[in-house]
Design a protein around this motif. Structure first.
Motif, PDB file in Angstrom:
ATOM      1  N   ALA A  15      11.815  31.522 -12.825  1.00  0.00           N
ATOM      2  CA  ALA A  15      12.870  32.434 -13.279  1.00  0.00           C
ATOM      3  C   ALA A  15      14.233  32.019 -12.726  1.00  0.00           C
ATOM      4  N   VAL A  16      14.271  31.641 -11.451  1.00  0.00           N
ATOM      5  CA  VAL A  16      15.538  31.196 -10.856  1.00  0.00           C
ATOM      6  C   VAL A  16      15.993  29.887 -11.498  1.00  0.00           C
ATOM      7  N   ALA A  17      15.058  28.974 -11.716  1.00  0.00           N
ATOM      8  CA  ALA A  17      15.411  27.697 -12.353  1.00  0.00           C
ATOM      9  C   ALA A  17      15.948  27.921 -13.767  1.00  0.00           C
ATOM     10  N   LEU A  18      15.314  28.813 -14.519  1.00  0.00           N
ATOM     11  CA  LEU A  18      15.783  29.078 -15.881  1.00  0.00           C
ATOM     12  C   LEU A  18      17.118  29.810 -15.878  1.00  0.00           C
ATOM     13  N   GLY A  19      17.329  30.693 -14.906  1.00  0.00           N
ATOM     14  CA  GLY A  19      18.630  31.343 -14.776  1.00  0.00           C
ATOM     15  C   GLY A  19      19.725  30.332 -14.477  1.00  0.00           C
ATOM     16  N   ALA A  20      19.434  29.371 -13.610  1.00  0.00           N
ATOM     17  CA  ALA A  20      20.402  28.311 -13.307  1.00  0.00           C
ATOM     18  C   ALA A  20      20.646  27.431 -14.530  1.00  0.00           C
ATOM     19  N   PHE A  21      19.582  27.150 -15.271  1.00  0.00           N
ATOM     20  CA  PHE A  21      19.732  26.377 -16.503  1.00  0.00           C
ATOM     21  C   PHE A  21      20.665  27.089 -17.476  1.00  0.00           C
ATOM     22  N   ALA A  22      20.520  28.411 -17.576  1.00  0.00           N
ATOM     23  CA  ALA A  22      21.390  29.188 -18.468  1.00  0.00           C
ATOM     24  C   ALA A  22      22.840  29.088 -18.007  1.00  0.00           C
ATOM     25  N   ALA A  23      23.048  29.238 -16.709  1.00  0.00           N
ATOM     26  CA  ALA A  23      24.409  29.250 -16.176  1.00  0.00           C
ATOM     27  C   ALA A  23      25.089  27.893 -16.276  1.00  0.00           C
ATOM     28  N   HIS A  24      24.324  26.831 -16.094  1.00  0.00           N
ATOM     29  CA  HIS A  24      24.936  25.507 -16.019  1.00  0.00           C
ATOM     30  C   HIS A  24      24.641  24.606 -17.211  1.00  0.00           C
ATOM     31  N   GLY A  25      23.541  24.873 -17.917  1.00  0.00           N
ATOM     32  CA  GLY A  25      23.170  23.996 -19.023  1.00  0.00           C
ATOM     33  C   GLY A  25      23.420  24.579 -20.403  1.00  0.00           C
ATOM     34  N   LEU A  26      23.316  25.901 -20.505  1.00  0.00           N
ATOM     35  CA  LEU A  26      23.470  26.520 -21.820  1.00  0.00           C
ATOM     36  C   LEU A  26      24.881  27.030 -22.083  1.00  0.00           C
ATOM     37  N   ARG A  27      25.581  27.440 -21.027  1.00  0.00           N
ATOM     38  CA  ARG A  27      26.927  27.998 -21.202  1.00  0.00           C
ATOM     39  C   ARG A  27      27.801  26.992 -21.946  1.00  0.00           C
ATOM     40  N   GLY A  28      28.365  27.444 -23.036  1.00  0.00           N
ATOM     41  CA  GLY A  28      29.198  26.580 -23.860  1.00  0.00           C
ATOM     42  C   GLY A  28      28.426  25.836 -24.940  1.00  0.00           C
ATOM     43  N   SER A  29      27.098  25.801 -24.799  1.00  0.00           N
ATOM     44  CA  SER A  29      26.273  25.094 -25.785  1.00  0.00           C
ATOM     45  C   SER A  29      25.664  26.033 -26.819  1.00  0.00           C
ATOM     46  N   VAL A  30      25.521  27.286 -26.445  1.00  0.00           N
ATOM     47  CA  VAL A  30      24.951  28.288 -27.356  1.00  0.00           C
ATOM     48  C   VAL A  30      25.927  29.454 -27.443  1.00  0.00           C
ATOM     49  N   PRO A  31      25.856  30.242 -28.514  1.00  0.00           N
ATOM     50  CA  PRO A  31      26.736  31.411 -28.607  1.00  0.00           C
ATOM     51  C   PRO A  31      26.530  32.357 -27.422  1.00  0.00           C
ATOM     52  N   LEU A  85      12.500  35.723 -25.548  1.00  0.00           N
ATOM     53  CA  LEU A  85      13.953  35.756 -25.360  1.00  0.00           C
ATOM     54  C   LEU A  85      14.498  34.384 -24.982  1.00  0.00           C
ATOM     55  N   TYR A  86      13.739  33.629 -24.202  1.00  0.00           N
ATOM     56  CA  TYR A  86      14.146  32.254 -23.903  1.00  0.00           C
ATOM     57  C   TYR A  86      14.229  31.434 -25.198  1.00  0.00           C
ATOM     58  N   PHE A  87      13.206  31.578 -26.027  1.00  0.00           N
ATOM     59  CA  PHE A  87      13.163  30.848 -27.296  1.00  0.00           C
ATOM     60  C   PHE A  87      14.364  31.201 -28.167  1.00  0.00           C
ATOM     61  N   LEU A  88      14.636  32.501 -28.295  1.00  0.00           N
ATOM     62  CA  LEU A  88      15.770  32.943 -29.107  1.00  0.00           C
ATOM     63  C   LEU A  88      17.080  32.432 -28.518  1.00  0.00           C
ATOM     64  N   GLY A  89      17.214  32.528 -27.201  1.00  0.00           N
ATOM     65  CA  GLY A  89      18.453  32.091 -26.555  1.00  0.00           C
ATOM     66  C   GLY A  89      18.737  30.616 -26.729  1.00  0.00           C
ATOM     67  N   ILE A  90      17.706  29.806 -26.703  1.00  0.00           N
ATOM     68  CA  ILE A  90      17.896  28.355 -26.821  1.00  0.00           C
ATOM     69  C   ILE A  90      18.055  27.921 -28.272  1.00  0.00           C
ATOM     70  N   THR A  91      17.242  28.500 -29.150  1.00  0.00           N
ATOM     71  CA  THR A  91      17.211  28.018 -30.535  1.00  0.00           C
ATOM     72  C   THR A  91      18.052  28.852 -31.494  1.00  0.00           C
ATOM     73  N   GLY A  92      18.317  30.114 -31.132  1.00  0.00           N
ATOM     74  CA  GLY A  92      18.983  31.020 -32.061  1.00  0.00           C
ATOM     75  C   GLY A  92      18.044  31.552 -33.131  1.00  0.00           C
ATOM     76  N   SER A  93      16.798  31.107 -33.112  1.00  0.00           N
ATOM     77  CA  SER A  93      15.809  31.529 -34.104  1.00  0.00           C
ATOM     78  C   SER A  93      15.200  32.870 -33.715  1.00  0.00           C
ATOM     79  N   ARG A  94      15.045  33.724 -34.693  1.00  0.00           N
ATOM     80  CA  ARG A  94      14.431  35.023 -34.476  1.00  0.00           C
ATOM     81  C   ARG A  94      12.942  35.017 -34.859  1.00  0.00           C
ATOM     82  N   ALA A  95      12.342  33.844 -34.929  1.00  0.00           N
ATOM     83  CA  ALA A  95      10.955  33.720 -35.364  1.00  0.00           C
ATOM     84  C   ALA A  95       9.970  34.465 -34.457  1.00  0.00           C
ATOM     85  N   LEU A  96      10.305  34.640 -33.188  1.00  0.00           N
ATOM     86  CA  LEU A  96       9.371  35.267 -32.254  1.00  0.00           C
ATOM     87  C   LEU A  96       9.769  36.679 -31.848  1.00  0.00           C
ATOM     88  N   VAL A  97      10.787  37.250 -32.483  1.00  0.00           N
ATOM     89  CA  VAL A  97      11.261  38.562 -32.032  1.00  0.00           C
ATOM     90  C   VAL A  97      10.222  39.668 -32.191  1.00  0.00           C
TER      91      VAL A  97
END
Length: 126
Positions: A15-31, A85-97
């Motif tokens: 969870a901490v690793a994925l939170g860091a990934f969001a903060a540093h890897g996804l910011r600016g790359s996804v809406p 939610l990880y899937f949606l956040g990374i892909t933008g796809s609502r396939a698993l909602v």
């Protein structure tokens, strides 16, 4: 019950690793909205990783199935709720909602099971 401590600790790490990934890897790359969704998944993931550690500790003294059931339900919730939610956040796809609420129900049932485990704890004298 040692297994729940290990699973909880590993999920805390994840969870901490994925939170860091969001903060540093996804910011600016996804809406921003998708980043918020991803972070919600990480938040619930971390909370329930700690809950799994509690399951391990409660399970040392609680008799019967409720503590084990709580661990299983929390783990199912992490996979379905946070995972979708990880899937949606990374892909933008609502396939698993459609599985997100199933994970939420698993979390709720996990908390009820943990409460039942608490009722089975032997009282301590102070």
């Amino acid at each position: 019950m040692r297994i729940w401590l290990i699973i909880g600790a590993l999920n805390g790490f994840l969870a901490v690793a994925l939170g860091a990934f969001a903060a540093h890897g996804l910011r600016g790359s996804v809406p921003e909205a998708d980043l918020t969704i991803f972070n919600t998944g990480a938040h619930y993931h971390l909370v329930h990783a700690v809950a799994l550690v509690v399951v391990a500790l409660v399970g040392l003294n609680a008799k019967g199935w409720p503590a084990k059931a709580a661990g299983i339900l929390f783990l199912i919730g992490i996979v379905l709720f946070s995972g979708s939610l990880y899937f949606l956040g990374i892909t933008g796809s609502r396939a698993l909602v459609m599985i997100t609420p199933v994970g939420g129900v698993a979390f709720l049932l996990g908390w009820l099971s943990l409460a039942m485990a608490g009722l089975r704890l032997k009282p301590t004298s102070n």
